[in-house]
Design a protein around this motif. Structure first.
Motif, PDB file in Angstrom:
ATOM      1  N   THR A  13       0.687   5.153   0.484  1.00 36.06           N
ATOM      2  CA  THR A  13      -0.183   6.177   1.046  1.00 36.06           C
ATOM      3  C   THR A  13       0.513   7.522   1.059  1.00 36.06           C
ATOM      4  O   THR A  13       1.656   7.637   1.513  1.00 36.06           O
ATOM      5  CB  THR A  13      -0.599   5.820   2.487  1.00 36.06           C
ATOM      6  OG1 THR A  13      -1.323   4.591   2.482  1.00 36.06           O
ATOM      7  CG2 THR A  13      -1.483   6.906   3.093  1.00 36.06           C
TER       8      THR A  13
ATOM      9  N   THR B 284      -5.513  11.494   3.924  1.00 36.51           N
ATOM     10  CA  THR B 284      -4.672  10.473   3.302  1.00 36.51           C
ATOM     11  C   THR B 284      -5.338   9.934   2.042  1.00 36.51           C
ATOM     12  O   THR B 284      -6.564   9.982   1.897  1.00 36.51           O
ATOM     13  CB  THR B 284      -4.408   9.291   4.260  1.00 36.51           C
ATOM     14  OG1 THR B 284      -5.655   8.664   4.602  1.00 36.51           O
ATOM     15  CG2 THR B 284      -3.712   9.754   5.521  1.00 36.51           C
TER      16      THR B 284
ATOM     17  N   ASN C  65       0.843  -1.192   0.000  1.00 34.67           N
ATOM     18  CA  ASN C  65       0.000   0.000   0.000  1.00 34.67           C
ATOM     19  C   ASN C  65       0.876   1.239   0.000  1.00 34.67           C
ATOM     20  O   ASN C  65       1.769   1.378   0.832  1.00 34.67           O
ATOM     21  CB  ASN C  65      -0.915   0.009   1.230  1.00 34.67           C
ATOM     22  CG  ASN C  65      -1.968  -1.081   1.165  1.00 34.67           C
ATOM     23  OD1 ASN C  65      -2.596  -1.292   0.132  1.00 34.67           O
ATOM     24  ND2 ASN C  65      -2.158  -1.776   2.274  1.00 34.67           N
TER      25      ASN C  65
ATOM     26  N   SER D 117       0.082  11.190   2.760  1.00 37.89           N
ATOM     27  CA  SER D 117      -0.641  11.865   3.839  1.00 37.89           C
ATOM     28  C   SER D 117      -0.280  13.347   3.850  1.00 37.89           C
ATOM     29  O   SER D 117       0.844  13.729   3.539  1.00 37.89           O
ATOM     30  CB  SER D 117      -0.296  11.239   5.198  1.00 37.89           C
ATOM     31  OG  SER D 117       1.059  11.459   5.528  1.00 37.89           O
TER      32      SER D 117
ATOM     33  N   SER E  60      -4.591   6.421  -0.588  1.00 36.15           N
ATOM     34  CA  SER E  60      -3.769   5.221  -0.754  1.00 36.15           C
ATOM     35  C   SER E  60      -4.081   4.524  -2.069  1.00 36.15           C
ATOM     36  O   SER E  60      -5.213   4.577  -2.576  1.00 36.15           O
ATOM     37  CB  SER E  60      -3.997   4.240   0.405  1.00 36.15           C
ATOM     38  OG  SER E  60      -3.675   4.815   1.637  1.00 36.15           O
TER      39      SER E  60
END
Length: 415
Positions: A327, A338, A325, A329, A340
């Motif tokens: 992500t 966030t 994953n 942020s 993802s």
């Protein structure tokens, strides 16, 4: 039998006398139901041993005590007033005050306290006076006073608080006096509530002219109540990517480009967080963009990822090791956002070039450009060139021809 009873009586007397003994350095006085223990101005370096358990007022003011330990006052459950101002206390261990469940007045002003056990206050539901002024504290948790319905006076002036979280004083229905002046407040979006609250509050807030901004620079010295309204916006974040992951299978050897775009005021702190199984790799992005063409990550990770200051993250050669994953942020005073994406390799079959970057699709690339790659990698093609002509473009401008050139250049420079 009589001897046995006499021994029991003697033992009981000894126990009682030990419970109510007075340390040699202190003076103990009983007046009706009040039991005073005065250990002030004794040059004490630590808490004296043998404090009587029935003490109601304990003064250790003006000594040289530096640390308060959790076991120092464990049996002092009847203390209603505790005076420890003008010592040299730096640390108060968690649990130090928790046993003083009848405490009404607490004075630890004029010390050097940095870390205070705020959790202990949840037990002190009778507290009315809280004096912690002239210390070195930097933070008050939002729920620090949530159980203190009877607290009337808070004095936390002359500390190092840069902000106070909105809602910190909401539970204090009995509060009538608050001192917060001479703190280095950062007058950002986080503190707008305090400006409005001070103006509207009916409680006594002395020295308002000394409740001033330390930062940002253009507000330094201005009173918090004169802080201008700021155009505060919660952060938002989105990830664009090539290839289109939603409808493209990724094979080993593919190059993947992810670009994080964020908005918000104040400008949010942005970071890439890569979760590869149980491993977390984080790349915070700098606020100030200086050398756009240089990746911010070093030798430990740049064979797998290339992370740039503008939010672009490149995986030059996708493999099973890069599955996970990804992500992005973004956080500022107003909150955190966030976004993802999940990257998975479809199979282990080796595909050297992305389907979207197939050489057949690059038929319009001129011969002089392709000549760079015919059987050789010219070392005079620099990473600055690549970045300036690929990374600094928005993704909608990264057509297959440019990506094809970039991929081959990348193979020359990193393989």
């Amino acid at each position: 039998m009589e001897t046995k009873y006499l021994m029991l009586i003697a033992l009981g007397t000894a126990v009682i006398s030990s419970v109510h003994c007075c340390p040699q350095q202190c003076t103990c006085t009983d007046k009706i139901s009040h039991h005073f223990v005065d250990c002030a101005y004794k040059d004490l370096l630590e808490i004296p041993v043998g404090l009587p358990s029935n003490v109601s007022t304990l003064s250790l003011t003006a000594n040289k005590i530096k640390v308060l330990k959790s076991k120092d006052f464990i049996n002092l459950t009847k203390v209603t007033s505790f005076w420890m101002a003008h010592n040299e206390i730096v640390t108060v261990e968690r649990g130090t005050l928790a046993s003083m469940i009848q405490l009404k007045n607490l004075d630890m002003s004029y010390n050097k306290i940095i870390y205070f056990p705020w959790d202990d206050l949840s037990n002190l539901t009778a507290l009315q006076l809280f004096k912690m002024n002239n210390n070195e504290m930097t933070n008050i948790p939002k729920n620090a006073f949530s159980n203190l319905k009877d607290l009337r006076s808070i004095r936390i002036n002359n500390n190092k608080f840069t902000t106070i979280v909105q809602g910190t004083f909401d539970a204090l229905t009995s509060m009538s006096h608050l001192q917060i002046f001479h703190n280095p407040f950062v007058c950002s979006c986080k503190l707008e509530w305090l400006r409005d609250w001070i103006v509207k509050s009916s409680i006594s807030i002395p020295d308002k002219d000394n409740i001033v901004c330390e930062a940002p620079a253009f507000l330094k010295g201005a009173t918090v109540t004169s802080m201008p309204k700021l155009d505060c916006k919660a952060p938002s974040v989105s990830i664009a990517y090539q290839p289109i992951i939603d409808n493209t299978e990724l094979y080993e050897g593919y190059m993947v480009i992810l670009n994080c775009e964020s908005k918000g005021n104040p400008k949010p702190d942005v970071a890439w967080e890569i979760y590869l199984g149980n491993q977390l790799i984080t790349f915070p992005l700098p606020h100030i963009v200086e050398k756009r063409e240089v990746p911010i990550n070093g030798a430990l990770t740049n064979t797998r990822f290339l992370v740039f200051q503008n939010g672009t993250l490149i995986i030059p050669h996708m493999s099973k090791k890069e599955e996970g994953n990804y992500t992005c942020s973004a956080a500022n005073d107003m909150g955190k956002a966030t976004h993802s994406v999940r990257l998975d390799v479809a199979c282990t079959k080796n595909h050297a070039i992305n389907s979207m970057l197939d050489t057949k699709a690059a038929g319009n690339v001129s011969g002089d450009k392709l000549d760079i790659f015919e059987g050789k990698c010219r070392t005079n093609v620099s990473s600055q060139y690549i970045s300036n002509h690929a990374f600094n473009l928005s993704l909608n401008k990264l057509n297959p021809h440019v990506l094809f050139i970039f991929l081959l250049l990348r193979q020359c420079l990193w393989v």
